[in-house]
Write a protein that holds these residues in place. Structure first.
Motif, PDB file in Angstrom:
ATOM      1  N   GLU A   1       7.146 -51.166 -41.331  1.00 51.57           N
ATOM      2  CA  GLU A   1       5.881 -50.441 -41.426  1.00 51.57           C
ATOM      3  C   GLU A   1       6.110 -49.045 -42.014  1.00 51.57           C
ATOM      4  O   GLU A   1       5.318 -48.542 -42.809  1.00 51.57           O
ATOM      5  CB  GLU A   1       5.235 -50.329 -40.046  1.00 51.57           C
ATOM      6  N   LEU A   2       7.222 -48.425 -41.616  1.00 54.05           N
ATOM      7  CA  LEU A   2       7.584 -47.110 -42.121  1.00 54.05           C
ATOM      8  C   LEU A   2       8.162 -47.208 -43.531  1.00 54.05           C
ATOM      9  O   LEU A   2       7.819 -46.417 -44.415  1.00 54.05           O
ATOM     10  CB  LEU A   2       8.596 -46.452 -41.173  1.00 54.05           C
ATOM     11  N   ALA A   3       9.022 -48.187 -43.770  1.00 51.28           N
ATOM     12  CA  ALA A   3       9.654 -48.335 -45.083  1.00 51.28           C
ATOM     13  C   ALA A   3       8.624 -48.543 -46.184  1.00 51.28           C
ATOM     14  O   ALA A   3       8.785 -48.069 -47.309  1.00 51.28           O
ATOM     15  CB  ALA A   3      10.641 -49.501 -45.064  1.00 51.28           C
ATOM     16  N   ALA A   4       7.527 -49.249 -45.867  1.00 51.62           N
ATOM     17  CA  ALA A   4       6.514 -49.561 -46.871  1.00 51.62           C
ATOM     18  C   ALA A   4       5.726 -48.331 -47.313  1.00 51.62           C
ATOM     19  O   ALA A   4       4.959 -48.407 -48.274  1.00 51.62           O
ATOM     20  CB  ALA A   4       5.552 -50.620 -46.337  1.00 51.62           C
ATOM     21  N   LEU A   5       5.918 -47.190 -46.650  1.00 49.41           N
ATOM     22  CA  LEU A   5       5.248 -45.953 -47.048  1.00 49.41           C
ATOM     23  C   LEU A   5       6.007 -45.199 -48.131  1.00 49.41           C
ATOM     24  O   LEU A   5       5.544 -44.165 -48.603  1.00 49.41           O
ATOM     25  CB  LEU A   5       5.063 -45.044 -45.831  1.00 49.41           C
ATOM     26  N   PHE A   6       7.151 -45.731 -48.540  1.00 47.83           N
ATOM     27  CA  PHE A   6       7.981 -45.045 -49.526  1.00 47.83           C
ATOM     28  C   PHE A   6       8.100 -45.877 -50.809  1.00 47.83           C
ATOM     29  O   PHE A   6       7.850 -47.078 -50.822  1.00 47.83           O
ATOM     30  CB  PHE A   6       9.368 -44.763 -48.959  1.00 47.83           C
TER      31      PHE A   6
ATOM     32  N   ASN B   1       3.382 -33.631 -47.318  1.00 41.91           N
ATOM     33  CA  ASN B   1       2.125 -33.705 -48.058  1.00 41.91           C
ATOM     34  C   ASN B   1       1.995 -35.040 -48.788  1.00 41.91           C
ATOM     35  O   ASN B   1       0.930 -35.667 -48.778  1.00 41.91           O
ATOM     36  CB  ASN B   1       2.037 -32.561 -49.069  1.00 41.91           C
ATOM     37  N   ALA B   2       3.069 -35.501 -49.434  1.00 42.51           N
ATOM     38  CA  ALA B   2       3.031 -36.775 -50.157  1.00 42.51           C
ATOM     39  C   ALA B   2       2.769 -37.937 -49.208  1.00 42.51           C
ATOM     40  O   ALA B   2       1.969 -38.831 -49.509  1.00 42.51           O
ATOM     41  CB  ALA B   2       4.348 -36.988 -50.904  1.00 42.51           C
ATOM     42  N   LEU B   3       3.438 -37.914 -48.045  1.00 46.37           N
ATOM     43  CA  LEU B   3       3.255 -39.013 -47.099  1.00 46.37           C
ATOM     44  C   LEU B   3       1.851 -38.986 -46.493  1.00 46.37           C
ATOM     45  O   LEU B   3       1.239 -40.039 -46.255  1.00 46.37           O
ATOM     46  CB  LEU B   3       4.315 -38.938 -45.998  1.00 46.37           C
ATOM     47  N   ARG B   4       1.320 -37.785 -46.272  1.00 43.62           N
ATOM     48  CA  ARG B   4      -0.058 -37.683 -45.770  1.00 43.62           C
ATOM     49  C   ARG B   4      -1.031 -38.303 -46.770  1.00 43.62           C
ATOM     50  O   ARG B   4      -1.979 -38.994 -46.381  1.00 43.62           O
ATOM     51  CB  ARG B   4      -0.422 -36.219 -45.503  1.00 43.62           C
TER      52      ARG B   4
ATOM     53  N   ASN C   1      -3.518 -41.351 -46.275  1.00 43.09           N
ATOM     54  CA  ASN C   1      -4.955 -41.150 -46.513  1.00 43.09           C
ATOM     55  C   ASN C   1      -5.564 -42.319 -47.260  1.00 43.09           C
ATOM     56  O   ASN C   1      -6.629 -42.824 -46.896  1.00 43.09           O
ATOM     57  CB  ASN C   1      -5.196 -39.867 -47.314  1.00 43.09           C
ATOM     58  N   VAL C   2      -4.902 -42.727 -48.349  1.00 40.15           N
ATOM     59  CA  VAL C   2      -5.487 -43.781 -49.174  1.00 40.15           C
ATOM     60  C   VAL C   2      -5.440 -45.133 -48.473  1.00 40.15           C
ATOM     61  O   VAL C   2      -6.145 -46.066 -48.872  1.00 40.15           O
ATOM     62  CB  VAL C   2      -4.804 -43.871 -50.557  1.00 40.15           C
ATOM     63  N   GLN C   3      -4.666 -45.258 -47.423  1.00 40.72           N
ATOM     64  CA  GLN C   3      -4.659 -46.476 -46.618  1.00 40.72           C
ATOM     65  C   GLN C   3      -5.655 -46.398 -45.464  1.00 40.72           C
ATOM     66  O   GLN C   3      -5.790 -47.349 -44.695  1.00 40.72           O
ATOM     67  CB  GLN C   3      -3.249 -46.742 -46.061  1.00 40.72           C
TER      68      GLN C   3
ATOM     69  N   THR D   1       7.619 -29.916 -45.988  1.00 43.38           N
ATOM     70  CA  THR D   1       8.684 -30.375 -45.094  1.00 43.38           C
ATOM     71  C   THR D   1       9.236 -31.709 -45.575  1.00 43.38           C
ATOM     72  O   THR D   1       8.476 -32.608 -45.957  1.00 43.38           O
ATOM     73  CB  THR D   1       8.141 -30.553 -43.658  1.00 43.38           C
ATOM     74  N   ARG D   2      10.553 -31.836 -45.554  1.00 45.18           N
ATOM     75  CA  ARG D   2      11.150 -33.116 -45.922  1.00 45.18           C
ATOM     76  C   ARG D   2      10.919 -34.128 -44.801  1.00 45.18           C
ATOM     77  O   ARG D   2      11.236 -33.881 -43.634  1.00 45.18           O
ATOM     78  CB  ARG D   2      12.638 -32.967 -46.181  1.00 45.18           C
TER      79      ARG D   2
END
Length: 428
Positions: free
Chosen positions: A24-29, A64-67, A71-73, A186-187
């Motif tokens: 679930e986390l890996a699919a965000l990258f 910011n990128a992960l947020r 958001n789009v999900q 933040t990284r």
């Protein structure tokens, strides 16, 4: 920590997963987020001389990128906070219900594991997560070892609370709550370094995030409604109403596109354009495009049907109907009415709304043949505009009657039944 992967946010580490990565986390990258990072925080690439430096491997981007990806999900801050409030309420209720079990454990009885403590209030917990993300204070900054150990215990308690929340809050909402406490630059990332050791030898050259995202997208059509595209708003609206009568078990599983409030023009050509747009956009839902079974519909979709379509797309026409194999027809330039097979010639939706509603003043409303279409070698046929309006109005009354009676009654539903059946079995 051992052979775990986990979410990194600044100096905080959360959501531990043992012996494998959290999909679930890996699919965000993305694969472009794949990084090797040495102890001083700098990035290196495979093959560089790292000396004796320790390094970690994983997928990293910014908060910011992960947020924005969340958001789009649909995993917004508002949704995450609502999920947190609901999850903590559930946690508290579960904790309170275990009071007697904890009393028995205190007396030395061996029982199943129970919640160790009640949850903190949402604001308190989020503040603690924010503190865990900020740069850690060095050990030398504390006056005593006791202060340092207390400081470390507070971090450990926060991590434990986040782990407990995994039982009560959807994971992507939980990820959102964590990274919302971090500054934009933040990284953040998925640390996989713990899976590259002696017992769990993860292949660091193999893509992980990309294939995981592809597997996640592949499951979406299995859970999302089947989308049905029609030639226009009338077809969509009447078939939606018909499905509630003939196939109520499919309501919520099949969704006709809603044209309400749009200026979309209804035609087979417009339907073909919409299918191409869905294909170009890579729409993940399975979808069916269904057009009239008339000459114009077959001409407009001929080229599209000759193409190789995505696995999740089917292009159909309204099915052949026995009623239309011998139907009253008026040819151009002649007032005479003859019985003709108008399947593939005049099979607009009105022809499927039932023999009862097609009967006007005791006889079936005749099809009038129009232009000859060379591409399909047949005339285009249709009901007259006044008859078409009367048929639609009669069908809407039939729908109202069926709803009041809570069944389809004695009217002719065979045509719309056949259409919904063809949609339901479009994929086999």
């Amino acid at each position: 920590m051992g052979h775990h992967s986990y979410l990194v946010a600044g100096d905080g580490q959360f959501l531990y997963t043992r012996n494998h990565c959290d999909e679930e986390l890996a699919a965000l990258f993305n694969e472009t987020d794949r990084k090797f990072i040495v102890a001083d925080g700098s990035e290196v690439t495979p093959g560089e001389e790292w000396g004796e430096s320790e390094y970690t491997f994983g997928y990293y981007t910014t908060a910011n990128a992960l947020r924005q990806r969340l958001n789009v999900q649909g995993f917004t801050s508002r949704r995450a906070l609502a999920d947190l409030a609901e999850g903590i309420a559930h946690w508290r209720k579960t904790y309170d219900s275990q009071s007697q079990l904890r009393e028995r454990q205190a007396r030395g009885e061996t029982l199943f594991e129970t919640l160790a403590r009640p949850p903190r209030e949402p604001a308190e917990l989020l503040a603690a997560i924010g503190e865990a993300i900020r740069p850690r204070r060095p050990e030398t900054s504390f006056a005593t070892f006791q202060e340092y150990f207390q400081y470390e215990d507070e971090f450990a308690e926060t991590v434990t609370d986040v782990e407990e929340l995994r039982w009560f809050v959807e994971e992507r909402s939980l990820i959102r709550l964590i990274i919302d406490q971090a500054p934009a630059d933040t990284r953040v990332g998925l640390d996989l370094g713990g899976l590259t050791g002696c017992c769990v030898r993860l292949d660091t050259t193999r893509p992980i995030a990309g294939p995981t995202r592809e597997r996640q997208l592949a499951t979406l059509p299995d859970n999302a409604p089947l989308i049905v595209l029609t030639e226009g708003s009338t077809d969509s609206r009447l078939l939606t109403e018909a499905m509630h009568i003939t196939h109520p078990h499919l309501v919520g599983f099949v969704r006709f596109i809603d044209y309400t409030g749009t200026k979309a023009r209804g035609s087979a050509g417009a339907l073909a354009t919409m299918v191409k747009a869905f294909m170009a956009a890579g729409v993940a839902n399975r979808f069916v495009a269904i057009a009239d079974n008339d000459a114009g519909g077959h001409e407009a979709l001929a080229k599209l049907k000759s193409q190789k379509l995505p696995m999740g797309c089917k292009v159909l026409h309204y099915p052949e109907l026995p009623l239309l194999t011998s139907y009253p027809t008026v040819s151009p330039g002649s007032p005479a009415v003859s019985l003709t097979n108008v399947n593939g010639v005049a099979g607009s939706l009105e022809m499927y709304l039932g023999k009862d509603v097609l009967t006007i003043d005791g006889t079936l409303a005749p099809v009038r043949l129009g232009n000859f279409i060379p591409a399909v070698q047949r005339h285009q046929g249709a009901l007259s505009k006044p008859h078409k309006g009367l048929v639609q109005k009669a069908f809407e009354e039939k729908i109202k009657t069926a709803r009041r009676a809570q069944h389809s009654g004695t009217g002719d539903w065979s045509g719309v039944y056949a259409i919904i059946e063809s949609i339901a079995h479009a994929f086999g």
